[in-house]
Design an enzyme around this catalytic site. Structure first.
Site, mmCIF file in Angstrom:
data_model
loop_
_atom_site.group_PDB
_atom_site.id
_atom_site.type_symbol
_atom_site.label_atom_id
_atom_site.label_comp_id
_atom_site.label_asym_id
_atom_site.label_seq_id
_atom_site.Cartn_x
_atom_site.Cartn_y
_atom_site.Cartn_z
ATOM 1 N N LYS A 77 15.802 91.554 62.590
ATOM 2 C CA LYS A 77 17.139 91.509 61.993
ATOM 3 C C LYS A 77 17.253 92.677 61.023
ATOM 4 O O LYS A 77 16.288 92.961 60.288
ATOM 5 C CB LYS A 77 17.287 90.173 61.258
ATOM 6 N N SER A 152 23.745 83.942 60.787
ATOM 7 C CA SER A 152 23.989 85.373 60.716
ATOM 8 C C SER A 152 23.044 86.191 61.596
ATOM 9 O O SER A 152 23.355 87.335 61.910
ATOM 10 C CB SER A 152 23.860 85.841 59.270
ATOM 11 N N SER A 176 20.780 80.398 59.332
ATOM 12 C CA SER A 176 20.975 81.640 60.086
ATOM 13 C C SER A 176 19.949 81.934 61.168
ATOM 14 O O SER A 176 20.131 82.875 61.927
ATOM 15 C CB SER A 176 21.039 82.828 59.140
#
Ligand code: GLN
Length: 476
Positions: A77, A152, A176
């Protein structure tokens, strides 16, 4: 090598047996990215040359024989630092920021032989549930490109679901990792708070943030956890944990009744009944329990989290961090701040900074922030109470399956509700894993559903034990 069916375990076996080299395997994954990522947009950047060179190195020095992640393509990420590379956190304010050191998880992955293949898309500063808040455009759900992949860490989930990486790391502050894992049909693991170092993770809300993984199987989640966990002197909250199973014969799965009421779509309700029946068939006892303060989770989270966000994001002031070209001609310090933070941050980030600044301000602190912390303690006690009579908790990961783009962008509260079942584990700091109910093939036309297992602090091993049994019986 078939990138679709391979898991970390089978990949390493194939590599050791000489069925392919690490370089060939990495090339196959990079090809997938080239073919598919134009539609999916899971990646913000791929490290093609570096990844191929690293794979060649793994092949040549014989790491294949003894490293647990030899040649494994892992995506990160884009809120984790890789020295010499851009790290954007999905924000315009960091568009041109180059990391000066490696996050601890990156060092650990590399020393286990993993190949970092690139950086994945996310909601800006990890704030969101759909990747629609990324300054660089959304990621699509590989199962239906009209739907969001969740957020996310949507890019990481989509990358693993569409075979563009064998594993990916994400961060989970309120869901997330688990929510996008559920939406994309992959396994998402959030370890105990403190089990994995956060050094080199761009902070969102420091008392809630935790790094974890996306993988295809529970066994793979365990392999990654074993590599990334452990104490780190750069993160004072990290601890040396040795995950253990309970080691008792009777193992009881708790069903928290507050997670099965209103808001759950009938489709998910039915899937959960099936999952409960399956655990019973596997020989586990189930028992209904109550976590009475669950109803306050969202309110507590939306006080504690923005407060920490407003403190953590103060550093992006255009001087220490964050430079956007529009501010180059500003005349006063105030203008610099206003331009940087006004134009550099998107609407959701600004909303949370405002909210957080407000709840921390003199006169409101006791009424909001301090009160929220007290209720947070009550929620943690709910879990402690439940774990006196059961070993793990089983619940849906999300109230609905992946929703359509734009469906919730006009109403932030609707968006916030997608995390109603994942937030409590962050507030209590306990480990939780989301596992797909079935094996969801991309292209089958089905939208995935995930269920969640939660355990007491540092009992990751129980989650893996149970999850592996489920995988073995129902997701082969
Ligand atoms: N979706 C939640 C939020 O918007 C959780 C985010 C996260 O875990 N990083 O805050």
């Amino acid at each position: 090598m078939d990138t679709k069916t391979v898991s970390i375990n089978s990949f390493v076996k194939g590599l050791r047996a000489g069925a392919y080299s690490a370089a060939e395997a990495i090339e196959a994954f990079l090809e997938n990215i080239k073919d598919k990522d134009g539609d999916i947009h899971a990646f913000l950047e791929t490290y093609r040359e570096e990844a191929l060179a690293e794979a060649a190195r793994v092949d040549s020095v014989g790491e294949v024989k003894n490293k647990s992640l030899a040649g494994i393509p892992v995506a990160l990420k884009d809120n984790m630092l890789v020295a010499g590379h851009r790290v954007t956190a999905g924000s315009k304010i960091l568009e041109n920021y180059i990391a000066s050191y490696d996050a601890t998880v990156v060092e650990k992955l590399r020393s286990a032989g993993a190949v970092i293949i690139g950086k994945t898309n996310l909601d800006e500063f990890a704030m969101g549930s759909s990747t629609e808040n990324s300054a660089f455009g959304p990621t699509k759900n590989p199962h239906n490109i009209l739907c969001v992949p969740g957020g996310s860490s949507g890019g990481s989930a989509a990358a693993v679901a569409s075979d563009m990486a064998l594993a990916a790391l994400g961060s989970d502050t309120g869901g997330s990792i688990r929510q996008p894992a559920a939406f994309c049909g992959v396994v998402g693991m959030k370890p105990t708070y403190g089990a994995v170092s956060r050094h080199g993770l761009i902070a969102m809300a420091s008392s809630l943030d935790q790094i974890g993984s996306f993988t295809k199987t529970v066994e793979d989640a365990e392999i990654i956890f074993d590599v990334i966990r452990g104490n780190d002197h750069y993160d004072a909250t990290s601890v040396k944990s040795v995950p253990e199973t309970k080691g008792k014969n009777e193992f009881i799965v708790g069903i928290p009744k507050e997670y099965f009421g209103e808001g759950l779509t009938p489709e998910i309700g039915k899937a959960m009944e099936e999952v409960i029946a399956r655990f019973e068939k596997l020989g586990f006892k189930t028992k209904e329990v109550s976590l009475p303060h669950t109803k306050y989770a969202l309110s507590v989270y939306y006080l504690v989290m923005p407060a920490e966000v407003s403190a953590n994001l103060a550093r992006f002031d255009g001087i220490r961090y964050g430079r956007i070209p529009e501010a180059a001609d500003a005349e006063t310090l105030r203008d610099i701040y206003a331009l940087q933070r006004g134009k550099g941050f998107g609407a959701e980030v600004r909303r949370r900074v405002f909210l957080g600044t407000f709840v921390l301000s003199a006169g409101y602190y006791d009424a909001y922030y301090a009160k929220a912390q007290k209720v947070r303690t009550l929620m943690a006690r709910d879990f402690e109470g439940a774990f006196e009579s059961v070993d793990v908790l089983l619940a849906p990961t999300t109230p609905t399956t992946a929703f359509k783009f734009g469906e919730k962008t006009q109403d932030p509260v609707q968006m916030y509700l997608s995390d109603i079942f994942t937030i409590p584990a962050n507030l209590a700091g306990i480990p939780a894993i989301s596992i797909p109910v079935e094996k969801y093939e991309v292209g089958s036309g089905k939208l995935p559903i995930g269920f969640q297992l939660m355990a007491p602090h540092f009992r990751e091993a129980d989650l893996f034990m149970l999850g592996k049994k489920y995988d073995e019986a129902y997701r082969k």
